[in-house]
Design an enzyme around this catalytic site. Sequence first.
Site, PDB file in Angstrom:
ATOM      1  N   LYS A   1       0.860  -1.192   0.000  1.00  0.00           N
ATOM      2  CA  LYS A   1       0.000   0.000   0.000  1.00  0.00           C
ATOM      3  C   LYS A   1       0.896   1.242   0.000  1.00  0.00           C
ATOM      4  CE  LYS A   1      -3.559   2.089   2.975  1.00  0.00           C
ATOM      5  NZ  LYS A   1      -4.259   1.921   4.252  1.00  0.00           N
TER       6      LYS A   1
ATOM      7  N   ASP B   1     -13.092   2.763  12.864  1.00  0.00           N
ATOM      8  CA  ASP B   1     -13.566   2.811  11.476  1.00  0.00           C
ATOM      9  C   ASP B   1     -14.006   1.426  11.019  1.00  0.00           C
ATOM     10  OD1 ASP B   1     -14.253   4.063   9.126  1.00  0.00           O
ATOM     11  OD2 ASP B   1     -12.244   4.005   8.273  1.00  0.00           O
TER      12      ASP B   1
END
Length: 996
Positions: free
Chosen positions: A710, A806
């Site tokens: 990522k 989240d």
Amino acid sequence: MSPYKAHGSDGYGPIFFQHYCPIIGQDICKAIRDISVIEDLNITVDHFITLSRTWDEHALALVVPPSVVQVTKVVGLSSLKELWENVPPSWNAFRDPCGDHWEGIVCNNTRVISICLITLSSIGLKGKLSGDIQQLSELQTLDLSSNKELTGSLPEAIGRLSKLTNLILVGCNFIGKIPDSIGSLSNLIFLSLNSNSFSGPIPSSIGNLSKLYWLDLAENKLTGSLPVSNGTRPGLDMLHNCKHFHFGRNQLSGAIPPQLLHANMTVIHMLLDNNKLTGSIPSTIGLVNKMEVIRLDWNSFSGFVPSNITNLTRVTDLLFSNNQLTGPMPDLTEMSGLNYLDMSNNSFETSDVPSWFTTLSSLTTLIMEATQIQGDVPDTLFSLPQLQKVVLKKNRLSGILDIGDSRSSQLRVVDLQNNNISSYTQRPKNSDVQLILVGNPVCSDTVTTQRYCILPQQSNVSYSTPKNCAPVCDSNKVSSLSCHCGYPYTGILVFRAPKFSDLENVTYYKDLENTLMTSFKSYKIPVDSVSLSNINRAPSNYLEMTLQVFPLDHDRFNRTAISTVGFMLSNQTFKPPPDFGPFYFTANGYTTFAEQSVPGSRKILSMTAIIAIAVVGAAVLLVPLCIVTIICCRKKRSIKTVDPDNTFAASWMSPGSTTSTLPLAGSRVFPLEEIKKMTNYFSEANVIGSGTYGKVYRGTLTNGQLVAVKRAEQGSPQGDLEFKTEVELLSRVHHKNLVRLFGFCLEKGELILIYEYVPNGTLKESLSGKSGIRLDWRRRIKVGLGAARGLAYLHELASPPIIHRDIKSNNLLLDEHLNAKVSDFGLSKPLLDVGKGHITTEVKGTMGYLDPEYYMSQKLNEKSDVYSFGVLMLELVTGKAPIDRGRYIVREVRNAIDRTQDLYGLDEFLDPSIGLGSELKGFEKYVDFSLSCVEESGVDRPSMGEVVKQFEEILQMAGLNPYSDSTTSSGAFGHGNSRHLYGDESLYGYSGQLPR
């Protein structure tokens, strides 16, 4: 000179290898090449070939010099070395396993007699167990525990190790059937294969192991019935000397054969909990009068409890709960030694409170939930001297409750909710007892403020080993009890049948700590101190805790010390205090090994300590053994450089240095050049996802393992702080339901994270149909349970607790077996001040999942995650986004629910691919619990630990074992494209920071 000898050489030449390698095999040839010191032989080459093929060291020793005998040792070990990654450094440095002291190899008269490889789950041995292990003919102990990346099946050749006494493979990842050849190990005493993924039936050949003392096959995926002998085949009933039958947490089925249990058995622990066993409990159970622990809970046993069970007067733990037992409740008056009794959730005949309750003078715990008992509760029950906990909820108890003035000083909990008790006599002395009378007439007044009419909040055990100082330790070192900073060896101790229930009583843990230290000192193991923490009673009634073992006089252990500590715990040499009962231990990661001493002068720890442990363990069993052990652990990764100009990298570097100290153990700093190579220089062809953060690339490590890379884009709204947060949190938390972080890169302004590659993408992709994977009802529950377990770990076992902040379907990944993994910790927050219960922080999260209480107050706590998870639960069954075309899923479900109808009238909301209504067993319970998670006030929501328990119950209602990972990704799941960590978030609406 023989034409096969090289001119002027002491070894065999090219002609020999050219002609004979195809005959004798490449392994032997390679071994001969490596040794290259074979002397002239007084035998023909053909004779040597014949002897080599038989691998008969004793025959070879008569006619071949010692250096040739070395061939058989080297071939077996070289084969293992070639198949395994992360072997000890000395395995590469020396050619002679015995003379040059390969780490972990202990020899006797130049023969390899024992290999015990104990490494760590996240960085340990990788590979498979080769059939060439059979060549180590003198092997007596094989311990490969806590190597979670050792996989593959157990080779049939294991049965040729005729001298093997200890086979210990606890906590690996072996799969497939347990080979029948294991029944050929006639000298076997310890057989511990628990906590793997073995499947298929229990081999009946195990019945041939007449010397077997310890049989542990628990926590696998074993199926079928318990095998017994029938005249032509052996069975478990022939194990007259075996004292431990541990088969819990499998998928065994069928009835317990009456023949299995008889008067000649010496079993003391019979653990069959959490299986699919049916039929009645055989009356022959009353013949095995040496039994001390019996766990038959969480099965489907039916019929009466045999009356002769009262013959088992040595039993201290008796768990028959969660079955389908009927008939009268057995009279257990004669079982006066009972400490822990649980017969809950059966269908016994209605009866008055049994009089024998008050005769069990040793009782610490009485759990009889939903057992159809009625009448008054005698106050003399609470006077039992050792009583700690009484749970009699969901019965028909009535009258006036009076705990009395003479109640046990150890009594902590009395749970009588959902009965018919009309009043309670309060006494000042009983104010410290947690009394629960919710659901009784005494609490019918809705405005009552009595403490016993309010369900208490579930609380975690607060105990951790106290320290007299709080030194500031650098890097990821931890302070020991004696205030020395070091790197402790850490793992999980699991006790399967503790005799107590008062988890706040520090006396128990002090006794355990003292016993551990006494054992370590008695074998001269260099241990400074031990520490216990994260005490937790799992839903399965297993007691789990974190154990840290600190090194003595150094800040870290060497491999031999780790091997010794691990072997001491894995082969049951350590005996815990009697209150704790049977246990097992699995180790976590240890990356900071001290350098091993020079061969022949091991100063930190002598191998004699290992031999002493093995010999004493054998003496306990009255068997003349000579057991030895070794350790193979991952090489310590060298520290890479980071960009010193990075604004937050400085917090990970030593003053004045450009070398990273790493935020915590478990993460590696990757050079940018290496990442470029693994992604083909960030090739667009390797892009597998994108989002507000940047792009995600498929990469390949040098060992061939796939990873997800990522890479942040310059100016990304998810910047330095979130990157740092994710690295620090994922480097110190490790759980199978949390995505694993391999490492990161900070070079040249880059912010790059390297994760494990999760092949089946996000839950969002599966629910939307993008992945091609079909999730039916049971698979969705399984996914929810995995996610709940991951969050419960963050909330209840991480220290300090971590709030994810989240939780959403796009941050939930599915592996190859569709097990859930929680990901994306960039917004996570540690709850540093646990006593305060919350932190005040800027509101962040994803609209639709966000806790309204947190949004209004800016006070964040674990219940904020619970709310988000409740929204996720509704999304799981509807397949709809939380906010869809202006409609909020929580509000829509609440308004539409009709509890008088099947499926609560929510048919139109269900995802069509979930299945038919008749297949949705447990659906109503699921909906009720989902709505409890999204209550407006956090105090009205359950904890994540309670969420896990509810999911496990729903999964059982749906017909699956909550402790099995049997879900696979083949067949009806379909075949999607390559999966990735982060998809295109624009497809799913707003994500990231909310406007203030």
